[in-house]
Motif scaffolding. Structure first.
Motif, mmCIF file in Angstrom:
data_model
loop_
_atom_site.group_PDB
_atom_site.id
_atom_site.type_symbol
_atom_site.label_atom_id
_atom_site.label_comp_id
_atom_site.label_asym_id
_atom_site.label_seq_id
_atom_site.Cartn_x
_atom_site.Cartn_y
_atom_site.Cartn_z
ATOM 1 N N VAL A 4 13.828 -20.034 12.458
ATOM 2 C CA VAL A 4 12.593 -19.519 13.043
ATOM 3 C C VAL A 4 11.388 -20.279 12.510
ATOM 4 O O VAL A 4 10.998 -20.118 11.363
ATOM 5 C CB VAL A 4 12.421 -18.017 12.734
ATOM 6 N N PRO A 5 10.752 -21.119 13.344
ATOM 7 C CA PRO A 5 9.546 -21.824 12.898
ATOM 8 C C PRO A 5 8.315 -20.942 12.956
ATOM 9 O O PRO A 5 7.281 -21.285 12.423
ATOM 10 C CB PRO A 5 9.438 -22.996 13.885
ATOM 11 N N TRP A 6 8.399 -19.817 13.626
ATOM 12 C CA TRP A 6 7.352 -18.799 13.670
ATOM 13 C C TRP A 6 8.047 -17.485 13.994
ATOM 14 O O TRP A 6 9.199 -17.453 14.406
ATOM 15 C CB TRP A 6 6.289 -19.110 14.724
ATOM 16 N N ALA A 66 17.930 -22.474 19.947
ATOM 17 C CA ALA A 66 18.428 -23.837 19.779
ATOM 18 C C ALA A 66 18.661 -24.148 18.304
ATOM 19 O O ALA A 66 19.690 -24.736 17.936
ATOM 20 C CB ALA A 66 17.441 -24.828 20.391
ATOM 21 N N ASN A 67 17.702 -23.762 17.469
ATOM 22 C CA ASN A 67 17.851 -24.027 16.033
ATOM 23 C C ASN A 67 19.037 -23.281 15.439
ATOM 24 O O ASN A 67 19.703 -23.773 14.517
ATOM 25 C CB ASN A 67 16.576 -23.639 15.294
ATOM 26 N N ASP A 114 9.099 -19.721 23.827
ATOM 27 C CA ASP A 114 9.064 -19.975 22.381
ATOM 28 C C ASP A 114 10.385 -19.593 21.722
ATOM 29 O O ASP A 114 10.874 -20.283 20.816
ATOM 30 C CB ASP A 114 7.930 -19.179 21.729
ATOM 31 N N ASN A 115 10.956 -18.485 22.168
ATOM 32 C CA ASN A 115 12.191 -18.016 21.544
ATOM 33 C C ASN A 115 13.366 -18.955 21.784
ATOM 34 O O ASN A 115 14.364 -18.928 21.039
ATOM 35 C CB ASN A 115 12.541 -16.619 22.072
ATOM 36 N N CYS A 123 26.194 -13.784 18.435
ATOM 37 C CA CYS A 123 25.953 -14.922 17.559
ATOM 38 C C CYS A 123 24.755 -14.666 16.654
ATOM 39 O O CYS A 123 24.794 -14.936 15.450
ATOM 40 C CB CYS A 123 25.740 -16.179 18.395
ATOM 41 N N ILE A 124 23.696 -14.100 17.236
ATOM 42 C CA ILE A 124 22.489 -13.831 16.448
ATOM 43 C C ILE A 124 22.786 -12.818 15.348
ATOM 44 O O ILE A 124 22.376 -12.987 14.196
ATOM 45 C CB ILE A 124 21.355 -13.336 17.362
#
Length: 239
Positions: free
Chosen positions: A83-85, A61-62, A55-56, A70-71
C-alpha cells in the motif's frame, strides 16, 4: 479498537481518522462500532468511488492479488509494503451526505484537531451534532512540548500543539521524545487518558463541565477547560 464485540471502540489518527469518519457513514458497520474517536481527520472526502478504485488497483498489483481470499491471506508486512497510500471505500455516499440521508453509525463521538486546523473540524462537529442522536464531543489540543521535538512526519522540530501530540500523550510516548518530561507533560498524559477512557467506559467525559457540541468545546492540556468555542470569529466563514 477492542476485542469486546459488545463495546467496540474505534479510533484513527490523521488518515486513520479520515477512514474512521468514513466508517461512520458505512452501512456495513451498522451495529459493529459503539464509540469513535477521530483524531486529525480530514473533513473533505472529494474523491469518487471510481477514482479510488483506480488507485486501489495499485495495491492489488503490488500484492499480486485478484480476489478477497488472497487479500485476507496477506501478512501485515505484505499489506504494508503493497500500500503506497491508505484508501478505504466502505460506502458510496460522501459522509456528510450519508449522515444527512440518515445513513449514520450513531455512536458517541470525539473529534479533535490541533490548533492549526480548527475550523474545518468545527464544520465536521456541527454536521455530526445536527444528525447524530448520540453525543458529539469536540476538543482542541492546547498543550505543547516543553522543548522542540521532531515527531514522525514533521520535517522540522516542533514546539507547538502539533499533529499527534495527543496520541503521544494517550499512549504514554512523550518520554520517548522528551528525555525529562515536565510535571505538566506528565499531567497532560494523565488528563488525556482519563478523559478518553471515561468516554470509552460511559459515553461521557471525566470533566462534567465539558458538554456535547455545540454547547461547548474543550481546551485540552494538563487540565480540561470547557469553553463555548475556540476562535469562533475566525471560524465563522466556514459555518
Amino acid at each position: 479498537m477492542t476485542s469486546n464485540t459488545e463495546n467496540l471502540r474505534v479510533f484513527g489518527q490523521s488518515s486513520g481518522g479520515t477512514a474512521t469518519f468514513a466508517l461512520l457513514a458505512s452501512p456495513q458497520c451498522k451495529g459493529l462500532v459503539h464509540k469513535a474517536w477521530l483524531l486529525s481527520a480530514s473533513p473533505v472526502l472529494n474523491k469518487t468511488a471510481s477514482e479510488a478504485n483506480v488507485d486501489n488497483e495499485v495495491f492489488l498489483a503490488n500484492a499480486n492479488c485478484s480476489d478477497i481470499d488472497c487479500i485476507y491471506a496477506l501478512s501485515s508486512a505484505e499489506v504494508t509494503y503493497a500500500v503506497p497510500w491508505m484508501t478505504c471505500i466502505c460506502n458510496v455516499e460522501a459522509p456528510f451526505d450519508a449522515w444527512a440521508n440518515g445513513h449514520i453509525i450513531d455512536v458517541p463521538l470525539l473529534i479533535v484537531w490541533d490548533i492549526r486546523s480548527n475550523c474545518p473540524n468545527d464544520v465536521m462537529s456541527m454536521y455530526a451534532a445536527s444528525t447524530f442522536s448520540s453525543p458529539v464531543y469536540r476538543y482542541v489540543v492546547t498543550s505543547k512540548p516543553s522543548v522542540p521535538i521532531h515527531p514522525v512526519g514533521i520535517p522540522f522540530p516542533a514546539r507547538y500543539a502539533m499533529h499527534m501530540w495527543d496520541v503521544f500523550a494517550f499512549f504514554g510516548f512523550i518520554p520517548d521524545y522528551i528525555k525529562h518530561p515536565t510535571d505538566s507533560e506528565i499531567q497532560w498524559q494523565r488528563n488525556v487518558q482519563n478523559e478518553v477512557l471515561e468516554l470509552v467506559r460511559t459515553g461521557k467525559h471525566f470533566t462534567s463541565s465539558w458538554k456535547p457540541y455545540p454547547a461547548s468545546t474543550a481546551n485540552l492540556s494538563e487540565v480540561t477547560e470547557a469553553i463555548s468555542a475556540y476562535n469562533p470569529v475566525q471560524c465563522a466563514l466556514w459555518l
